[in-house]
Design an enzyme around this catalytic site. Structure first.
Site, PDB file in Angstrom:
ATOM      1  N   VAL A  77       0.693  -1.047  -0.098  1.00 31.92           N
ATOM      2  CA  VAL A  77       0.004  -0.076  -0.507  1.00 31.92           C
ATOM      3  C   VAL A  77       0.495   1.105   0.038  1.00 31.92           C
ATOM      4  CG1 VAL A  77      -2.234   1.436   1.080  1.00 31.92           C
ATOM      5  CG2 VAL A  77      -2.139  -0.692   0.815  1.00 31.92           C
ATOM      6  N   HIS A  78       2.171   1.212   1.119  1.00 38.57           N
ATOM      7  CA  HIS A  78       2.739   2.448   0.836  1.00 38.57           C
ATOM      8  C   HIS A  78       3.345   2.616  -0.605  1.00 38.57           C
ATOM      9  CE1 HIS A  78       6.959   4.314   1.885  1.00 38.57           C
ATOM     10  NE2 HIS A  78       5.496   5.248   2.898  1.00 38.57           N
ATOM     11  N   ALA A  79       3.793   1.537  -1.166  1.00 36.82           N
ATOM     12  CA  ALA A  79       4.663   1.742  -2.374  1.00 36.82           C
ATOM     13  C   ALA A  79       3.886   2.085  -3.425  1.00 36.82           C
ATOM     14  CB  ALA A  79       5.934   0.723  -3.014  1.00 36.82           C
TER      15      ALA A  79
END
Length: 259
Positions: A77-79
């Site tokens: 999700v962060h990437a």
């Protein structure tokens, strides 16, 4: 020229992803003193750590934070900047945590990290591990010329002939044919410690990951992949970096790799 939806070495990958800014080392120092400030995302300056911690705090509100596999989902999700991507990640193993345990153990054992292209290699953090990091692309030129296969597929096959992938962290972030070639290698007896594969594109990408999952499951090779057309170099680097971060937490006694 590539023929499988992969982009030429050194160019922006087809998924529009770039390596996590927080995992990159440009402008950052790599001294052991800085490593004492090692945050989850590898930031070293105060401002960078504030950004990294705030970002991951927000991600943890959107993604469960209970298992090692959840850490990979969070990183995805962060990437990608997309909370829904957590539902697209797939884990091949006895349980969802197995590929994370295997990858972290490989980091602790200082096994090689082998990427398909330069962009993925560039995104691998330089802190928290002593693993040699190398790329496949640039090998197998003669094989590609003789057979007409893509450079990335030929590169994987050439490194496999040298025994590079056995026990390694095998990472494919761009080229579907590299993932297909790696699947063939596993089918023929190669045993990476773990596979991280998120090749991107509209041609063969989803199919290559599906085949890799099937072959990995059949032959007991832990793997982290995703479904759908999306993926890319930044995602692959980010997920690999999370294996490094898990290994760092194991060293600190904060995480156990015991089942």
């Amino acid at each position: 020229m590539t023929t499988d939806g992969a982009t030429p070495e050194g160019s922006r990958d087809g998924g529009g992803e770039t390596a996590d800014a927080d995992d990159a080392t440009d402008g950052e120092t790599n001294d052991e003193d800085d490593f004492e400030e090692y945050a989850d995302l590898g930031a070293t300056t105060e401002n960078a750590m504030d950004i990294a911690e705030t970002s991951m705090d927000r991600v943890r509100r959107l993604v469960p934070d209970e298992t090692l596999a959840d850490r990979i989902r969070q990183k995805s999700v962060h990437a990608t900047g997309d909370p829904e991507f957590q539902h697209l990640v797939r884990f091949t193993g006895a349980d969802d945590d197995e590929p994370v345990r295997a990858g972290a153990q490989a980091v602790l054992d200082e096994q090689p990290i082998v990427t398909d292209i330069t962009m993925v290699k560039a995104g691998i953090t330089g802190r928290g591990h002593d693993c040699p990091v190398r790329k496949a692309i640039g090998n197998g030129a003669e094989l590609a010329a003789e057979t007409g296969m893509t450079r990335t597929a030929a590169s994987v096959l050439e490194l496999d002939r040298e025994g590079v992938y056995d026990g390694a962290i095998a990472v494919v972030g761009n080229a579907p044919t590299a993932a297909l070639a790696l699947a063939d290698c596993i089918e023929d007896g190669t045993r990476p410690a773990v596979v991280v594969a998120t090749p991107v594109g509209f041609v063969k990408a989803a199919e290559s990951r599906e085949r890799l999952r099937e072959v990995a499951a059949e032959h007991g090779v832990p793997a982290i992949t995703n479904v759908g057309r999306r993926g890319g170099s930044g995602l692959a680097a980010g997920l690999t970096n999370e294996l490094v971060h898990v290994a760092s937490d194991v060293r600190e006694g904060d995480v156990s790799l015991d089942d």
